[in-house]
Design a protein around this motif. Structure first.
Motif, short mmCIF file in Angstrom:
data_model
loop_
_atom_site.label_atom_id
_atom_site.label_comp_id
_atom_site.label_asym_id
_atom_site.label_seq_id
_atom_site.Cartn_x
_atom_site.Cartn_y
_atom_site.Cartn_z
N LYS A 64 0.77 -1.09 -0.11
CA LYS A 64 -0.05 0.02 0.01
C LYS A 64 0.71 1.28 0.03
O LYS A 64 0.43 2.37 0.03
N LEU A 68 1.96 1.03 -4.60
CA LEU A 68 0.77 1.79 -4.81
C LEU A 68 1.45 3.19 -5.53
O LEU A 68 0.94 3.49 -6.56
N ALA A 137 -6.18 6.70 -2.82
CA ALA A 137 -4.93 5.82 -2.74
C ALA A 137 -3.70 6.67 -2.75
O ALA A 137 -2.85 6.55 -1.84
N GLU A 140 -3.24 8.54 0.70
CA GLU A 140 -3.00 7.84 1.75
C GLU A 140 -1.65 8.10 2.14
O GLU A 140 -1.53 8.55 3.58
N VAL A 150 -9.48 5.12 4.28
CA VAL A 150 -9.11 4.88 2.83
C VAL A 150 -10.40 4.06 2.43
O VAL A 150 -10.95 4.58 1.24
N LEU A 286 -2.16 -1.60 -8.98
CA LEU A 286 -3.46 -0.86 -8.03
C LEU A 286 -4.22 -1.68 -7.26
O LEU A 286 -4.49 -1.73 -6.20
N ALA A 289 -2.29 -3.02 -4.38
CA ALA A 289 -2.27 -2.20 -3.19
C ALA A 289 -3.63 -2.00 -2.54
O ALA A 289 -3.66 -2.03 -1.42
N MET A 290 -4.85 -2.24 -3.35
CA MET A 290 -6.31 -2.25 -2.91
C MET A 290 -6.24 -3.49 -1.91
O MET A 290 -7.01 -3.63 -1.16
N LEU A 293 -4.81 -3.07 1.39
CA LEU A 293 -5.65 -2.20 2.21
C LEU A 293 -6.84 -3.17 2.79
O LEU A 293 -7.18 -2.85 3.81
#
Length: 331
Positions: A64, A68, A137, A140, A150, A286, A289-290, A293
């Protein structure tokens, strides 16, 4: 190094499954892979024992963070400066007006009316104003936001962005706008790039073209807004001790790299097939990273400020539609 491997592998595996599933399961084609990645991450978060979550934490934080930022940079391969000529100076000004208005109103209302903290207000406002989940994102690491904040902001983007996507083609039947004006309205008002594409295609190819270009200019505005927020963060903590200030300030170097990538893409020095690969890599990262999270988030903390955040997003949703229509009607 070994400490980060489990978390990275977990988030990378989720992202790979999500993108594979979108090509295999038809109904997933209309759902953002970022949302699916977060959802799977949350499911895993609630299923894993705390000991396993602790082992994954280091790698998830890298996903993240560094991953990211890399994804945001590569996202620039979706944009060229030449394309913005089609929206003209008025389209550029419209995007600037919309982003500035939604950000200022969103942060002010979030703090003053809904009692949200500054970080949550910024995330919801940025997601509404600029480019949805990608903007949330990107902010963050700048404001050191907690994962649940987030996720809450991204959830508002999904809900109200989807509503915008569905409503605008219907509303066009009630208002006297040309397809060009409708494209401007969609591009300047809808949250996510994918949602803009759907809303534009529902009317015509020309409407979709203008809508996507207008939206992409909003994406470019992510860079100056990140810089402004970084400077504002320093000003906000000037009265604090030095260690606190140093901890809170993050220079968004990846934002400059993002612009550099757009410049390279605009020069057309790389083969289009290679650009397509880089764009796909950006989406995959992406999703990584999501997913991270999502694993770092638990529903017990989402409840904190969740209703207020959605209230703020609802007001911004209405403001986006109304102000967007006004800008389109005079365009």
């Amino acid at each position: 190094m070994k400490n980060i491997i489990p978390g990275l592998v977990a988030s990378m595996g989720i992202a790979a499954i999500v993108l594979w599933g979108k090509h295999q399961i038809s109904f997933l084609e209309t759902v953002s892979p970022l949302l699916i990645s977060i959802a799977l991450g949350i499911v895993i978060s609630h299923a894993l024992p705390n000991g396993w979550k602790f082992r994954l934490a280091s790698g998830l934080n890298v996903a993240k963070g560094t991953v990211l930022r890399t994804a945001i940079v590569l996202y620039g391969f979706n944009i060229t400066f030449q394309a913005f000529a089609d929206i003209g100076l008025y389209g550029v000004l419209s995007a600037v007006i919309m982003v500035a208005t939604i950000l200022c109103v969103g942060v002010w209302l979030g703090i003053r009316l809904f009692g949200l903290d500054t970080e949550q207000s910024i995330l919801v406002a940025a997601g509404s104003a600029i480019c949805g989940a990608a903007a949330v994102a990107a902010f963050e690491p700048i404001i050191n936001a907690k994962p649940h904040k987030v996720l809450t902001a991204i959830s508002t983007v999904v809900v109200f962005g989807t509503l915008s996507m569905l409503m605008l083609p219907i509303l066009l039947e009630l208002v006297p706008l040309t397809h060009h004006q409708y494209g401007l309205w969609a591009g300047v008002s809808i949250h996510e790039v994918a949602q803009v594409v759907v809303a534009g295609d529902a009317i015509s190819e020309s409407a979709a073209h203008i809508a996507v270009l207008e939206k992409m200019f909003r994406v470019v505005l992510l860079v100056p807004v990140l810089l402004i927020v970084a400077i504002w963060t320093k000003y906000r903590f000037q009265g604090s001790n030095v260690s606190t200030v140093e901890k809170r300030i993050t220079v968004p170097w990846f934002a400059f790299l993002f612009i550099g990538v757009i410049v390279i893409n605009s020069l057309e020095i790389l083969p289009s097939s290679f650009i397509d690969i880089l764009s796909s890599v950006a989406m995959y990262l992406l999703c990584v990273a999501m997913a991270a999270l999502g694993i770092l988030t638990h529903f017990s903390v989402i409840k904190q400020g969740g209703l207020q955040a959605f209230g703020l997003a609802a007001i911004l949703f209405v403001l986006l539609l109304v102000l967007g229509f006004g800008l389109a009607a005079f365009g």
